[in-house]
Design a protein around this motif. Sequence first.
Motif, PDB file in Angstrom:
ATOM      1  N   LYS A 128      -2.873  19.978  -1.336  1.00  0.00           N
ATOM      2  CA  LYS A 128      -1.967  19.196  -0.485  1.00  0.00           C
ATOM      3  C   LYS A 128      -1.552  17.903  -1.169  1.00  0.00           C
ATOM      4  CE  LYS A 128      -3.542  20.980   3.949  1.00  0.00           C
ATOM      5  NZ  LYS A 128      -4.258  20.690   5.200  1.00  0.00           N
TER       6      LYS A 128
ATOM      7  N   THR B 152       6.469  16.176  -4.555  1.00  0.00           N
ATOM      8  CA  THR B 152       7.628  15.812  -3.731  1.00  0.00           C
ATOM      9  C   THR B 152       8.097  14.403  -4.065  1.00  0.00           C
ATOM     10  OG1 THR B 152       6.807  17.233  -1.967  1.00  0.00           O
ATOM     11  CG2 THR B 152       8.442  15.589  -1.358  1.00  0.00           C
TER      12      THR B 152
ATOM     13  N   GLU C  90       1.001  18.661  -3.831  1.00  0.00           N
ATOM     14  CA  GLU C  90       2.315  18.910  -3.234  1.00  0.00           C
ATOM     15  C   GLU C  90       3.006  17.602  -2.867  1.00  0.00           C
ATOM     16  OE1 GLU C  90       2.011  21.589   0.071  1.00  0.00           O
ATOM     17  OE2 GLU C  90       1.107  23.167  -1.158  1.00  0.00           O
TER      18      GLU C  90
END
Length: 76
Positions: A38, A45, A41
């Motif tokens: 997580k 981003t 990610e």
Amino acid sequence: MLAKIEHLAFKNQAGRSKPRSIPKLQDLFAVSLTAADKEIEVLETKLAHFNQEKKALMQQLLMGKRRVKVDEEVVA
């Protein structure tokens, strides 16, 4: 194919063997790996956003829509 190990024995400070269930360890590893995924990610981003922002700013600089103020001391 690897055999699945169900239990391991760890010795505590007193030297006594304490059985520990492998599925519990696997759950701990899974939780920490999920958290790491997580976070990766989120960072990917953010990186994509910053790269897009950099691209837009560079285009504005090249087209003359933005100007950079430079101190005279730095130029000299």
